[in-house]
Enzyme design. Structure first.
Site, PDB file in Angstrom:
ATOM      1  CB  VAL A  22      -0.939   0.015   1.232  1.00 59.74           C
ATOM      2  CG1 VAL A  22      -1.715   1.325   1.300  1.00 59.74           C
ATOM      3  CG2 VAL A  22      -1.897  -1.162   1.180  1.00 59.74           C
ATOM      4  CG  ASP A  40       9.100  -0.394   5.743  1.00 58.19           C
ATOM      5  OD1 ASP A  40       7.995  -0.608   5.212  1.00 58.19           O
ATOM      6  OD2 ASP A  40       9.668  -1.226   6.480  1.00 58.19           O
ATOM      7  CB  THR A  90      -4.576  -3.984  10.540  1.00 54.93           C
ATOM      8  OG1 THR A  90      -5.213  -3.995   9.258  1.00 54.93           O
ATOM      9  CG2 THR A  90      -4.257  -2.559  10.924  1.00 54.93           C
ATOM     10  CB  THR A 125      -8.099  -2.608   7.123  1.00 55.78           C
ATOM     11  OG1 THR A 125      -7.880  -2.345   5.738  1.00 55.78           O
ATOM     12  CG2 THR A 125      -9.535  -3.061   7.322  1.00 55.78           C
ATOM     13  CB  CYS A 265      -7.589  -7.400   2.344  1.00 51.35           C
ATOM     14  SG  CYS A 265      -6.419  -6.036   2.192  1.00 51.35           S
TER      15      CYS A 265
END
Length: 436
Positions: A22, A40, A90, A125, A265
């Site tokens: 993402v 990162d 997440t 998310t 996801c």
């Protein structure tokens, strides 16, 4: 002058925290318009980017080589930015509860480097309430600044479909939200710099959080329905693909197919919604049932592989099986939360010897994540069964005649999970063929 105008005029910068599937596309896209700092903590990943190698396979090596974004592991660099985007994964814990550690860690990092007048936008998310109830207090504590006065927050859920070269970041409508009208407008205009499809201004942060988590829950439920049908049709000796092809002639029949549901996801997000619902005293029925069905499918494929091996008069313990594909979906190198591992683990319980072939997956990542070694096509010989688990484009070019060369005897077991091959032709060639 608004923060958006300062960013557009390159008087202020954007930071992207988390440079995976993402974050990297975001950093690269924004860097074509404004000044960007990407952060990162994964040093090997950043080194690959500096070498011009796109480990995500989302934007391509050329885009990484040409980007003007500063990609770093030094968190102090993001102090130079006023618009921060948090794009970290997440995951879920072993007990299927949300694991907010990555988000909390990233929020803490941003908080340590937050300056007055900043906006922080979360893309990860989460269930409704995480941004305002969990992340905002961390930002305040770490920065010493006051929410709403010294800094503002928003939420804009990521909608990237890994491996999809058609529905890319710029071509997907972006949901945006802010804590007030002023922040909403700044956030919307910043994203409009790169989103060709436009943005949708959600009524609130919680609405935006909820919209994201139900998008994947809806897809999960529809696939679960297909997976349940495939199990019933299997018992009826009816081909599921044939049924779906016939049913699909009606204009309003939804085009879903059975399969393994993994990744970071669809296989994860429903558990976030279920968790929040249970906190409020509501026990999910449809969503949880769908999750149970989809979580079972890896074991189901393995069980049917064993049944076919028995039908082929094979001794199960010591049988040799090759699995094509270990990533969570086709044409994508991501192995996180892949359900192919469920097939592997179940077959190992039966004492089956397994080799795995996947040209897209990173061998080091597969070893670190699962302790499994990847093999080359040259290693495939004397097999008892072949499992086509992930329909990568590279695998679709392998013919039934070529597959025959992988076996040692005349009773070849072929498990075609997603139905890549022609079933009738396979059966005519004496394959012991099975698919969902």
């Amino acid at each position: 002058m608004s923060l958006y105008e300062k960013i557009r005029n390159k008087e202020e910068k954007i930071s992207v925290v988390g440079l995976g599937y993402v974050g990297l596309p975001l950093a690269v896209a924004f860097a074509k318009k404004v000044d960007v700092i990407g952060l990162d903590y994964n040093k090997p990943k950043i080194e690959k980017y500096h070498q011009g190698i796109d480990v995500t396979n989302e934007v391509g090596d050329k885009a990484v080589q040409e980007t003007t974004a500063i990609l770093t592991t030094d968190e102090n660099k993001i102090k130079e930015a006023k618009f921060h985007i948090v794009a970290v994964p997440t995951p879920i814990n072993g007990d299927k509860t949300p694991n907010l550690t990555p988000v909390i860690s990233a929020t803490t990092t941003v908080g340590r480097n937050l300056t007055k007048g900043s906006i922080v936008v979360f893309e990860s998310t989460v269930y409704p309430g995480v941004t305002e109830d969990i992340c905002v207090p961390i930002l305040e504590e770490e920065s010493g600044l006051r929410y709403g006065e010294d800094f503002k927050v928003g939420y804009s859920p990521e909608r990237i479909n890994p491996g999809d070269k058609v529905n890319t970041l710029e071509k997907i409508v972006k949901i945006v939200s802010g804590m007030d009208e002023e922040s909403l407008e700044d956030i919307a205009k910043v994203y409009e710099l790169i989103i060709e499809a436009g943005v949708h201004r959600a009524e609130s942060i919680k609405v935006a959080e909820a919209a994201k988590v139900i998008e994947n829950s809806q897809r999960d439920i529809n696939i679960a329905f297909m997976n349940e049908l495939s199990q019933v049709f299997n018992m009826m000796d009816i081909d599921t693909n044939a049924v779906l092809k016939a049913a699909g002639t009606k204009w309003n029949f939804l085009n879903f197919t059975p399969g393994l549901v993994g990744g970071h996801c669809i296989g994860v997000d429903p558990y976030y919604f279920i968790y929040k619902a249970e906190q409020l005293g509501y026990h999910s029925q449809i969503i949880l049932s769908g999750r149970k069905i989809n979580d079972y499918m890896g074991k189901y494929v393995a069980e049917n592989t064993v049944k076919k091996l028995i039908k082929a008069d094979k001794q199960i313990k010591g049988s040799k099986v090759v699995i094509f594909g270990i990533t969570f979906k086709e044409n994508c190198p991501d192995v996180r939360n892949t359900k192919v591992i469920d097939i592997i683990n179940e077959l190992k319980e039966y004492g089956v010897d397994i080799i795995i072939v996947d040209p897209l997956a990173d061998p080091e990542e597969v070893w670190e994540e699962y302790g499994l070694k990847l093999h080359s096509m040259e290693d495939i010989k004397d097999m008892d069964a072949v499992i086509l688990a992930v329909p990568h484009t590279e695998f679709k070019s392998i013919s039934l005649d070529e597959i025959k060369k992988f076996y040692w005897n005349h009773k070849p077991v072929l498990i075609d999970v997603k139905g890549m091959l022609d079933r009738k032709k396979a059966e005519e060639m004496n394959y012991l063929y099975w698919r969902l």
